[in-house]
Design an enzyme around this catalytic site. Structure first.
Site, PDB file in Angstrom:
ATOM      1  N   GLY A  31       0.811  -1.210   0.000  1.00 61.08           N
ATOM      2  CA  GLY A  31       0.000   0.000   0.000  1.00 61.08           C
ATOM      3  C   GLY A  31       0.843   1.259   0.000  1.00 61.08           C
ATOM      4  N   HIS A  37       4.251   1.779  -8.085  1.00 62.88           N
ATOM      5  CA  HIS A  37       3.267   0.690  -8.026  1.00 62.88           C
ATOM      6  C   HIS A  37       2.374   0.721  -9.275  1.00 62.88           C
ATOM      7  CE1 HIS A  37       3.881   1.409  -3.545  1.00 62.88           C
ATOM      8  NE2 HIS A  37       4.149   0.123  -3.655  1.00 62.88           N
ATOM      9  N   GLN A  61       7.853  -9.600   7.704  1.00 65.48           N
ATOM     10  CA  GLN A  61       9.061  -9.169   6.982  1.00 65.48           C
ATOM     11  C   GLN A  61       9.723  -7.960   7.629  1.00 65.48           C
ATOM     12  OE1 GLN A  61       6.750  -8.407   3.280  1.00 65.48           O
ATOM     13  NE2 GLN A  61       8.073  -6.630   3.047  1.00 65.48           N
ATOM     14  N   ASP A 150      13.219  -3.406  -5.763  1.00 66.38           N
ATOM     15  CA  ASP A 150      13.570  -4.410  -4.744  1.00 66.38           C
ATOM     16  C   ASP A 150      14.180  -5.602  -5.482  1.00 66.38           C
ATOM     17  OD1 ASP A 150      12.176  -3.281  -2.158  1.00 66.38           O
ATOM     18  OD2 ASP A 150      10.785  -2.986  -3.819  1.00 66.38           O
ATOM     19  N   SER A 186       7.440   4.158  -0.953  1.00 60.67           N
ATOM     20  CA  SER A 186       6.451   4.582   0.052  1.00 60.67           C
ATOM     21  C   SER A 186       7.154   5.245   1.229  1.00 60.67           C
ATOM     22  CB  SER A 186       5.654   3.381   0.551  1.00 60.67           C
ATOM     23  OG  SER A 186       5.068   2.704  -0.540  1.00 60.67           O
ATOM     24  N   ARG A 187       8.428   4.922   1.430  1.00 61.07           N
ATOM     25  CA  ARG A 187       9.164   5.478   2.575  1.00 61.07           C
ATOM     26  C   ARG A 187       9.653   6.905   2.309  1.00 61.07           C
ATOM     27  NH1 ARG A 187      10.740  -0.284   3.336  1.00 61.07           N
ATOM     28  NH2 ARG A 187       9.992  -0.864   5.414  1.00 61.07           N
TER      29      ARG A 187
HETATM   30  P1  AMP Z   1       6.044  -2.283  -1.686  1.00 63.31           P
HETATM   31  O1  AMP Z   1       4.662  -1.753  -1.541  1.00 63.31           O
HETATM   32  O2  AMP Z   1       7.117  -1.306  -1.328  1.00 63.31           O
HETATM   33  O3  AMP Z   1       6.215  -3.646  -1.052  1.00 63.31           O
HETATM   34  O4  AMP Z   1       6.266  -2.524  -3.241  1.00 63.31           O
HETATM   35  C1  AMP Z   1       5.365  -3.315  -3.974  1.00 63.31           C
HETATM   36  C2  AMP Z   1       5.943  -3.594  -5.340  1.00 63.31           C
HETATM   37  O5  AMP Z   1       6.168  -2.362  -6.016  1.00 63.31           O
HETATM   38  C3  AMP Z   1       7.316  -4.293  -5.258  1.00 63.31           C
HETATM   39  O6  AMP Z   1       7.377  -5.267  -6.288  1.00 63.31           O
HETATM   40  C4  AMP Z   1       8.265  -3.170  -5.504  1.00 63.31           C
HETATM   41  O7  AMP Z   1       9.490  -3.578  -6.064  1.00 63.31           O
HETATM   42  C5  AMP Z   1       7.485  -2.325  -6.479  1.00 63.31           C
HETATM   43  N1  AMP Z   1       8.003  -0.962  -6.473  1.00 63.31           N
HETATM   44  C6  AMP Z   1       8.137  -0.138  -5.400  1.00 63.31           C
HETATM   45  N2  AMP Z   1       8.711   1.027  -5.774  1.00 63.31           N
HETATM   46  C7  AMP Z   1       8.963   0.921  -7.093  1.00 63.31           C
HETATM   47  C8  AMP Z   1       9.560   1.784  -8.064  1.00 63.31           C
HETATM   48  N3  AMP Z   1      10.026   2.984  -7.727  1.00 63.31           N
HETATM   49  N4  AMP Z   1       9.653   1.350  -9.339  1.00 63.31           N
HETATM   50  C9  AMP Z   1       9.194   0.121  -9.679  1.00 63.31           C
HETATM   51  N5  AMP Z   1       8.624  -0.736  -8.819  1.00 63.31           N
HETATM   52  C10 AMP Z   1       8.511  -0.348  -7.550  1.00 63.31           C
END
Ligand code: AMP
Length: 283
Positions: A31, A37, A61, A150, A186-187
């Site tokens: 989220g 995303h 995690q 990631d 998100s951070r």
């Molecule tokens: P998260 O919500 O941070 O767990 O991310 C969910 C998915 O979005 C993961 O597969 C991340 O690698 C991807 N994601 C997050 N930030 C980016 C970004 N800047 N570019 C591409 N994918 C992203």
């Protein structure tokens, strides 16, 4: 677009979409959705998938001193973004749905979890692999989309899928950046204005590494130094790691022959940021 919170709802809605001949694309997220995303969702749309976005801040995690409690959870805004992006179904379970009383099964992926994030965040990938396999079992997607932001997570999931014969395709999606180069995350909302500026050192460091390789540098220690010197010059930044590794095994390499991955984790104030860049080969 439906928003559901129970596994039973998935089992009702997703098989119906499959019966209509749809492929199913899963975009797992925690989220606090941003354009990064949305680029995963766009990929799923290009493939014509029935798009399922999961929104779950996965407690297993996070380490004991990490930001699980303060992680942003703007669910209503996320739902709106998904609606606008053309998502078909949101799965947003509470913790008890994913980890009911008595829960006790975890996935340990060996090897590729030893270094980088795995070394800095013990247990992190065990939590990631476990929740992602649970999502795969609940959604049974045709494809699942993971960001290269990631990068190690992507490799861990690819290995898990291979090792456990999970029948789906993993689709890697390139890193989406702000116009000044900061990788979307998100951070990033935690960053104070002067920290937001300092955070640009990550992208500068990655680009400097890329330039060094472009101008013929083959010694990975020299490349590592070029990148870490840039981070060290930023007073608000503190290096967790700056690594030059093989893009498949994530093992350190001494001498560049083909493509490399430059990966870094840096603290800016209390915020820990990660970024990476594939360098060399055809890049
Ligand atoms: P998260 O919500 O941070 O767990 O991310 C969910 C998915 O979005 C993961 O597969 C991340 O690698 C991807 N994601 C997050 N930030 C980016 C970004 N800047 N570019 C591409 N994918 C992203």
């Amino acid at each position: 677009m439906e928003v559901v919170t129970r596994i039973e709802d998935l089992r009702r809605i997703i098989p119906a979409a499959k019966r209509e001949g749809r492929t199913v694309g899963l975009v797992p997220t925690m989220g606090a959705l941003h354009a990064g995303h949305l680029s995963l969702i766009d990929c799923a749309k290009e493939n014509g998938d029935f798009i399922v976005v999961s929104i779950f801040v996965n407690p297993t995690q996070f380490g004991p001193n990490e930001d699980f409690e303060r992680y942003p959870r703007p669910l209503e805004a996320d739902v709106e973004k998904c609606r606008e992006a053309g998502v078909d179904l949101i799965f947003a379970p509470i913790v008890d749905v994913m980890y009911p009383d008595g829960y006790g099964t975890y996935v340990d992926v060996e090897g590729v979890t030893d270094m980088l994030e795995g070394a800095s965040r013990p247990g992190h990938f065990r939590g990631v692999a476990t929740v992602v396999l649970k999502l795969f079992a609940a959604v049974e997607p045709t494809r699942a989309y993971f960001g290269m932001k990631d990068y190690q997570q992507l490799k861990v999931i690819e290995k898990m899928v291979r090792d456990l014969n999970v029948k789906l395709e993993i689709v890697p999606v390139p890193i989406l950046r702000e116009s000044d180069g900061l990788a979307m995350s998100s951070r990033n909302v935690y960053l104070k204005p002067e920290e937001r500026q300092a955070a640009l050192a990550l992208y500068r460091a990655l680009n400097a590494a890329k330039e060094a390789v472009g101008s013929g540098e083959k010694d990975t220690k020299a490349i590592q130094r070029v990148a870490s010197d840039i981070i060290k010059a930023e007073p608000l930044a503190k290096i967790d790691y700056v690594a030059v590794v093989d893009p498949e095994t994530l093992a350190p390499i001494d001498h560049i022959e083909d493509k490399i991955l430059v990966a870094l984790a840096v603290r800016i104030g209390s915020v820990r940021l990660i970024d990476n860049m594939l360098v060399g080969g055809n890049n």
